[in-house]
Design a protein around this motif. Sequence first.
Motif, PDB file in Angstrom:
ATOM      1  N   HIS A 266       0.803  -1.226   0.000  1.00 48.38           N
ATOM      2  CA  HIS A 266       0.000   0.000   0.000  1.00 48.38           C
ATOM      3  C   HIS A 266       0.835   1.275   0.000  1.00 48.38           C
ATOM      4  O   HIS A 266       0.288   2.362  -0.182  1.00 48.38           O
ATOM      5  CB  HIS A 266      -0.935   0.032   1.210  1.00 48.38           C
ATOM      6  N   GLY A 267       2.127   1.144   0.223  1.00 48.69           N
ATOM      7  CA  GLY A 267       3.002   2.302   0.276  1.00 48.69           C
ATOM      8  C   GLY A 267       2.840   3.060   1.583  1.00 48.69           C
ATOM      9  O   GLY A 267       1.734   3.176   2.100  1.00 48.69           O
ATOM     10  N   LEU A 268       3.941   3.562   2.120  1.00 47.58           N
ATOM     11  CA  LEU A 268       3.882   4.367   3.338  1.00 47.58           C
ATOM     12  C   LEU A 268       3.047   5.620   3.085  1.00 47.58           C
ATOM     13  O   LEU A 268       2.354   6.112   3.966  1.00 47.58           O
ATOM     14  CB  LEU A 268       5.291   4.754   3.801  1.00 47.58           C
ATOM     15  N   ASP A 269       3.085   6.088   1.835  1.00 50.94           N
ATOM     16  CA  ASP A 269       2.313   7.277   1.454  1.00 50.94           C
ATOM     17  C   ASP A 269       0.873   6.945   1.058  1.00 50.94           C
ATOM     18  O   ASP A 269       0.109   7.819   0.683  1.00 50.94           O
ATOM     19  CB  ASP A 269       3.000   8.014   0.310  1.00 50.94           C
ATOM     20  N   GLY A 270       0.511   5.660   1.163  1.00 53.94           N
ATOM     21  CA  GLY A 270      -0.865   5.254   0.858  1.00 53.94           C
ATOM     22  C   GLY A 270      -1.153   5.057  -0.609  1.00 53.94           C
ATOM     23  O   GLY A 270      -2.284   4.763  -0.987  1.00 53.94           O
ATOM     24  N   ILE A 271      -0.144   5.178  -1.447  1.00 53.17           N
ATOM     25  CA  ILE A 271      -0.312   4.950  -2.882  1.00 53.17           C
ATOM     26  C   ILE A 271       0.192   3.533  -3.170  1.00 53.17           C
ATOM     27  O   ILE A 271       1.366   3.223  -2.941  1.00 53.17           O
ATOM     28  CB  ILE A 271       0.471   5.987  -3.726  1.00 53.17           C
ATOM     29  N   ALA A 272      -0.699   2.683  -3.660  1.00 57.78           N
ATOM     30  CA  ALA A 272      -0.411   1.264  -3.862  1.00 57.78           C
ATOM     31  C   ALA A 272       0.821   1.049  -4.729  1.00 57.78           C
ATOM     32  O   ALA A 272       1.025   1.739  -5.723  1.00 57.78           O
ATOM     33  CB  ALA A 272      -1.620   0.568  -4.473  1.00 57.78           C
ATOM     34  N   LYS A 273       1.602   0.072  -4.341  1.00 60.78           N
ATOM     35  CA  LYS A 273       2.826  -0.263  -5.058  1.00 60.78           C
ATOM     36  C   LYS A 273       2.647  -1.481  -5.963  1.00 60.78           C
ATOM     37  O   LYS A 273       3.502  -1.756  -6.791  1.00 60.78           O
ATOM     38  CB  LYS A 273       3.966  -0.537  -4.066  1.00 60.78           C
ATOM     39  N   ILE A 274       1.566  -2.209  -5.764  1.00 63.19           N
ATOM     40  CA  ILE A 274       1.279  -3.368  -6.613  1.00 63.19           C
ATOM     41  C   ILE A 274      -0.143  -3.234  -7.145  1.00 63.19           C
ATOM     42  O   ILE A 274      -1.000  -2.621  -6.502  1.00 63.19           O
ATOM     43  CB  ILE A 274       1.472  -4.701  -5.857  1.00 63.19           C
ATOM     44  N   PRO A 275      -0.402  -3.795  -8.317  1.00 59.76           N
ATOM     45  CA  PRO A 275      -1.710  -3.585  -8.969  1.00 59.76           C
ATOM     46  C   PRO A 275      -2.926  -4.095  -8.190  1.00 59.76           C
ATOM     47  O   PRO A 275      -4.009  -3.536  -8.325  1.00 59.76           O
ATOM     48  CB  PRO A 275      -1.582  -4.335 -10.291  1.00 59.76           C
ATOM     49  N   ILE A 276      -2.757  -5.121  -7.360  1.00 57.73           N
ATOM     50  CA  ILE A 276      -3.935  -5.682  -6.676  1.00 57.73           C
ATOM     51  C   ILE A 276      -4.239  -5.007  -5.338  1.00 57.73           C
ATOM     52  O   ILE A 276      -5.245  -5.313  -4.709  1.00 57.73           O
ATOM     53  CB  ILE A 276      -3.791  -7.208  -6.459  1.00 57.73           C
ATOM     54  N   ALA A 277      -3.381  -4.087  -4.900  1.00 52.44           N
ATOM     55  CA  ALA A 277      -3.597  -3.402  -3.620  1.00 52.44           C
ATOM     56  C   ALA A 277      -4.283  -2.059  -3.856  1.00 52.44           C
ATOM     57  O   ALA A 277      -3.935  -1.337  -4.783  1.00 52.44           O
ATOM     58  CB  ALA A 277      -2.267  -3.184  -2.911  1.00 52.44           C
ATOM     59  N   PRO A 278      -5.252  -1.719  -3.019  1.00 49.22           N
ATOM     60  CA  PRO A 278      -5.904  -0.417  -3.174  1.00 49.22           C
ATOM     61  C   PRO A 278      -5.066   0.716  -2.589  1.00 49.22           C
ATOM     62  O   PRO A 278      -4.263   0.516  -1.680  1.00 49.22           O
ATOM     63  CB  PRO A 278      -7.202  -0.577  -2.371  1.00 49.22           C
ATOM     64  N   ASN A 279      -5.251   1.911  -3.128  1.00 50.22           N
ATOM     65  CA  ASN A 279      -4.671   3.113  -2.531  1.00 50.22           C
ATOM     66  C   ASN A 279      -5.410   3.385  -1.225  1.00 50.22           C
ATOM     67  O   ASN A 279      -6.635   3.242  -1.159  1.00 50.22           O
ATOM     68  CB  ASN A 279      -4.838   4.320  -3.467  1.00 50.22           C
ATOM     69  N   LEU A 280      -4.684   3.756  -0.200  1.00 50.22           N
ATOM     70  CA  LEU A 280      -5.291   4.066   1.095  1.00 50.22           C
ATOM     71  C   LEU A 280      -5.179   5.539   1.461  1.00 50.22           C
ATOM     72  O   LEU A 280      -5.854   5.999   2.378  1.00 50.22           O
ATOM     73  CB  LEU A 280      -4.653   3.213   2.200  1.00 50.22           C
ATOM     74  N   ALA A 281      -4.348   6.289   0.768  1.00 49.31           N
ATOM     75  CA  ALA A 281      -4.150   7.706   1.067  1.00 49.31           C
ATOM     76  C   ALA A 281      -5.475   8.464   0.999  1.00 49.31           C
ATOM     77  O   ALA A 281      -6.200   8.369   0.016  1.00 49.31           O
ATOM     78  CB  ALA A 281      -3.160   8.331   0.093  1.00 49.31           C
TER      79      ALA A 281
END
Length: 113
Positions: A44-59
């Motif tokens: 999900h990335g520390l910044d909330g922007i997904a790093k892999i295609p199957i993960a949602p952005n959380l920012a």
Amino acid sequence: MLRKSKTSVAAAILLTSALTLTASAFAADPAEGRKLASQCKICHGLDGIAKIPIAPNLAGESQIYIQNQLKAFRSGKRQHEMMSVVAKNLTDQQIADLAAWYQSIEITARMPE
């Protein structure tokens, strides 16, 4: 009658104090959430922007939404190979902190011209 009123007031004060303590015990701390998010950053990335295609952005996502989803993974109500394992041992406080962190990230959008 006066004794009954004093008892009612004392009970109301006690109840209010208990509710305040409970609410403050779960006050979300985005700084703590940021620390916990280090285990989420691969997907999900520390910044909330997904790093892999199957993960949602959380920012910028709603704190309530993130809390509900993490609790659903933790309880088994929602299943995912990775998230069920990750959420399994999270406390309510940790979930609140993570959700507060991701909600606190400000995102902006720019419309194409």
